[in-house]
Design a protein around this motif. Structure first.
Motif, PDB file in Angstrom:
ATOM      1  N   PHE A  93       0.820  -1.217   0.000  1.00 56.37           N
ATOM      2  CA  PHE A  93       0.000   0.000   0.000  1.00 56.37           C
ATOM      3  C   PHE A  93       0.851   1.262   0.000  1.00 56.37           C
ATOM      4  O   PHE A  93       0.631   2.167  -0.815  1.00 56.37           O
ATOM      5  N   ASP A  94       1.807   1.347   0.911  1.00 52.45           N
ATOM      6  CA  ASP A  94       2.600   2.573   1.039  1.00 52.45           C
ATOM      7  C   ASP A  94       3.366   2.890  -0.241  1.00 52.45           C
ATOM      8  O   ASP A  94       3.447   4.048  -0.650  1.00 52.45           O
ATOM      9  N   HIS A  95       3.918   1.867  -0.883  1.00 54.41           N
ATOM     10  CA  HIS A  95       4.670   2.124  -2.108  1.00 54.41           C
ATOM     11  C   HIS A  95       3.738   2.530  -3.253  1.00 54.41           C
ATOM     12  O   HIS A  95       4.058   3.442  -4.028  1.00 54.41           O
ATOM     13  N   ALA A  96       2.590   1.877  -3.350  1.00 50.66           N
ATOM     14  CA  ALA A  96       1.608   2.252  -4.378  1.00 50.66           C
ATOM     15  C   ALA A  96       1.163   3.693  -4.167  1.00 50.66           C
ATOM     16  O   ALA A  96       1.058   4.473  -5.122  1.00 50.66           O
ATOM     17  N   ARG A  97       0.926   4.073  -2.927  1.00 50.57           N
ATOM     18  CA  ARG A  97       0.537   5.446  -2.602  1.00 50.57           C
ATOM     19  C   ARG A  97       1.662   6.405  -2.988  1.00 50.57           C
ATOM     20  O   ARG A  97       1.420   7.463  -3.556  1.00 50.57           O
ATOM     21  N   TRP A  98       2.919   6.052  -2.682  1.00 51.70           N
ATOM     22  CA  TRP A  98       4.078   6.882  -3.014  1.00 51.70           C
ATOM     23  C   TRP A  98       4.152   7.118  -4.529  1.00 51.70           C
ATOM     24  O   TRP A  98       4.360   8.244  -4.987  1.00 51.70           O
ATOM     25  N   LEU A  99       3.981   6.051  -5.298  1.00 53.15           N
ATOM     26  CA  LEU A  99       4.026   6.168  -6.749  1.00 53.15           C
ATOM     27  C   LEU A  99       2.934   7.088  -7.277  1.00 53.15           C
ATOM     28  O   LEU A  99       3.185   7.950  -8.124  1.00 53.15           O
ATOM     29  N   LEU A 100       1.714   6.926  -6.769  1.00 53.14           N
ATOM     30  CA  LEU A 100       0.615   7.783  -7.208  1.00 53.14           C
ATOM     31  C   LEU A 100       0.815   9.226  -6.759  1.00 53.14           C
ATOM     32  O   LEU A 100       0.511  10.155  -7.497  1.00 53.14           O
ATOM     33  N   ARG A 101       1.345   9.420  -5.549  1.00 56.53           N
ATOM     34  CA  ARG A 101       1.574  10.784  -5.058  1.00 56.53           C
ATOM     35  C   ARG A 101       2.622  11.491  -5.912  1.00 56.53           C
ATOM     36  O   ARG A 101       2.492  12.677  -6.205  1.00 56.53           O
ATOM     37  N   LEU A 102       3.639  10.764  -6.323  1.00 54.71           N
ATOM     38  CA  LEU A 102       4.657  11.349  -7.186  1.00 54.71           C
ATOM     39  C   LEU A 102       4.036  11.786  -8.518  1.00 54.71           C
ATOM     40  O   LEU A 102       4.305  12.893  -9.006  1.00 54.71           O
ATOM     41  N   SER A 103       3.188  10.955  -9.101  1.00 59.96           N
ATOM     42  CA  SER A 103       2.505  11.312 -10.345  1.00 59.96           C
ATOM     43  C   SER A 103       1.596  12.522 -10.123  1.00 59.96           C
ATOM     44  O   SER A 103       1.587  13.459 -10.923  1.00 59.96           O
ATOM     45  N   TYR A 104       0.842  12.493  -9.044  1.00 62.13           N
ATOM     46  CA  TYR A 104      -0.045  13.615  -8.692  1.00 62.13           C
ATOM     47  C   TYR A 104       0.743  14.919  -8.615  1.00 62.13           C
ATOM     48  O   TYR A 104       0.373  15.928  -9.227  1.00 62.13           O
ATOM     49  N   LEU A 105       1.840  14.905  -7.877  1.00 58.72           N
ATOM     50  CA  LEU A 105       2.638  16.126  -7.716  1.00 58.72           C
ATOM     51  C   LEU A 105       3.229  16.580  -9.045  1.00 58.72           C
ATOM     52  O   LEU A 105       3.271  17.780  -9.331  1.00 58.72           O
ATOM     53  N   TYR A 106       3.670  15.639  -9.864  1.00 55.09           N
ATOM     54  CA  TYR A 106       4.202  16.005 -11.174  1.00 55.09           C
ATOM     55  C   TYR A 106       3.125  16.709 -12.005  1.00 55.09           C
ATOM     56  O   TYR A 106       3.361  17.778 -12.575  1.00 55.09           O
ATOM     57  N   HIS A 107       1.947  16.126 -12.073  1.00 53.27           N
ATOM     58  CA  HIS A 107       0.880  16.701 -12.893  1.00 53.27           C
ATOM     59  C   HIS A 107       0.371  18.026 -12.317  1.00 53.27           C
ATOM     60  O   HIS A 107       0.063  18.948 -13.072  1.00 53.27           O
ATOM     61  N   VAL A 108       0.312  18.138 -11.004  1.00 52.87           N
ATOM     62  CA  VAL A 108      -0.054  19.422 -10.390  1.00 52.87           C
ATOM     63  C   VAL A 108       0.987  20.477 -10.754  1.00 52.87           C
ATOM     64  O   VAL A 108       0.639  21.611 -11.120  1.00 52.87           O
ATOM     65  N   ALA A 109       2.268  20.133 -10.670  1.00 51.27           N
ATOM     66  CA  ALA A 109       3.333  21.091 -10.994  1.00 51.27           C
ATOM     67  C   ALA A 109       3.210  21.577 -12.434  1.00 51.27           C
ATOM     68  O   ALA A 109       3.378  22.778 -12.705  1.00 51.27           O
ATOM     69  N   VAL A 110       2.906  20.680 -13.357  1.00 52.17           N
ATOM     70  CA  VAL A 110       2.725  21.071 -14.756  1.00 52.17           C
ATOM     71  C   VAL A 110       1.524  22.003 -14.882  1.00 52.17           C
ATOM     72  O   VAL A 110       1.601  23.051 -15.528  1.00 52.17           O
ATOM     73  N   LEU A 111       0.425  21.647 -14.260  1.00 50.28           N
ATOM     74  CA  LEU A 111      -0.789  22.467 -14.347  1.00 50.28           C
ATOM     75  C   LEU A 111      -0.618  23.821 -13.666  1.00 50.28           C
ATOM     76  O   LEU A 111      -1.223  24.808 -14.092  1.00 50.28           O
ATOM     77  N   GLN A 112       0.201  23.879 -12.620  1.00 52.64           N
ATOM     78  CA  GLN A 112       0.434  25.160 -11.942  1.00 52.64           C
ATOM     79  C   GLN A 112       1.145  26.163 -12.847  1.00 52.64           C
ATOM     80  O   GLN A 112       1.102  27.359 -12.578  1.00 52.64           O
ATOM     81  N   ARG A 113       1.762  25.687 -13.903  1.00 52.14           N
ATOM     82  CA  ARG A 113       2.430  26.586 -14.850  1.00 52.14           C
ATOM     83  C   ARG A 113       1.475  27.138 -15.908  1.00 52.14           C
ATOM     84  O   ARG A 113       1.894  27.868 -16.801  1.00 52.14           O
ATOM     85  N   THR A 114       0.195  26.779 -15.828  1.00 58.08           N
ATOM     86  CA  THR A 114      -0.806  27.306 -16.751  1.00 58.08           C
ATOM     87  C   THR A 114      -1.589  28.410 -16.051  1.00 58.08           C
ATOM     88  O   THR A 114      -1.659  28.431 -14.815  1.00 58.08           O
ATOM     89  N   PRO A 115      -2.175  29.342 -16.806  1.00 59.89           N
ATOM     90  CA  PRO A 115      -2.948  30.420 -16.158  1.00 59.89           C
ATOM     91  C   PRO A 115      -4.054  29.897 -15.246  1.00 59.89           C
ATOM     92  O   PRO A 115      -4.188  30.352 -14.112  1.00 59.89           O
TER      93      PRO A 115
END
Length: 150
Positions: A93-115
């Motif tokens: 569970f913890d590793h699966a959560r870590w992997l998804l959180r990393l993807s979440y943060l990556y996609h949020v970071a990309v979206l934060q660069r849009t207006p």
């Protein structure tokens, strides 16, 4: 065997509940079955009740995660940024959560660069949350799209 299957299903259900509680995540049915997680217009991943977890990354980040043994090549889209991780026990569970959180943060970071994303997702402190995940320097460099030696 049935008790292991029940444990995996319970772990998947727990993961869906956890990821669904993250800011700005929408949970829905995935077009190929399972449960999908989206932040804005981007799918960060989806999970099937039998434990197959598919996660979307930038290709370079995906390559580093596979090289470090965190996840595997996607079961169908072998040349994409997608990975497949198999949840085979409650211990994962913890590793699966870590992997998804990393993807979440990556996609949020990309979206934060849009207006639109800069305002809508301003409450997510990507840098602080990434630091809390404690990725390797190589994973961090790929996440930040920097040369590995930087």
């Amino acid at each position: 065997m049935a008790s292991q299957r029940a444990a995996v299903t319970a772990t998947v259900d727990r993961l869906i509940e956890e990821v669904g509680s993250w800011p700005h995540i929408e949970v829905g049915e995935h077009r190929f079955g399972g449960t999908e997680f989206r932040v804005g217009p981007r799918e960060i991943g989806h999970v099937h009740e039998w434990g197959m977890l598919d996660i979307a990354y930038l290709r370079r980040l995906r390559d580093v995660l596979i090289e470090e043994g965190h996840t595997g090549v996607h079961h169908l889209l072998t040349e994409s940024g997608w990975t497949t991780y198999y949840i085979e026990s409650t211990d994962e569970f913890d590793h699966a959560r870590w992997l998804l959180r990393l993807s979440y943060l990556y996609h949020v970071a990309v979206l934060q660069r849009t207006p639109a994303g800069s305002e809508e997702l301003a409450d997510v402190d990507v840098e602080a949350e990434l630091a809390a995940l404690a990725p390797s320097d190589t994973v961090r460099a790929a996440f930040e799209r920097k040369p590995a030696s930087a």
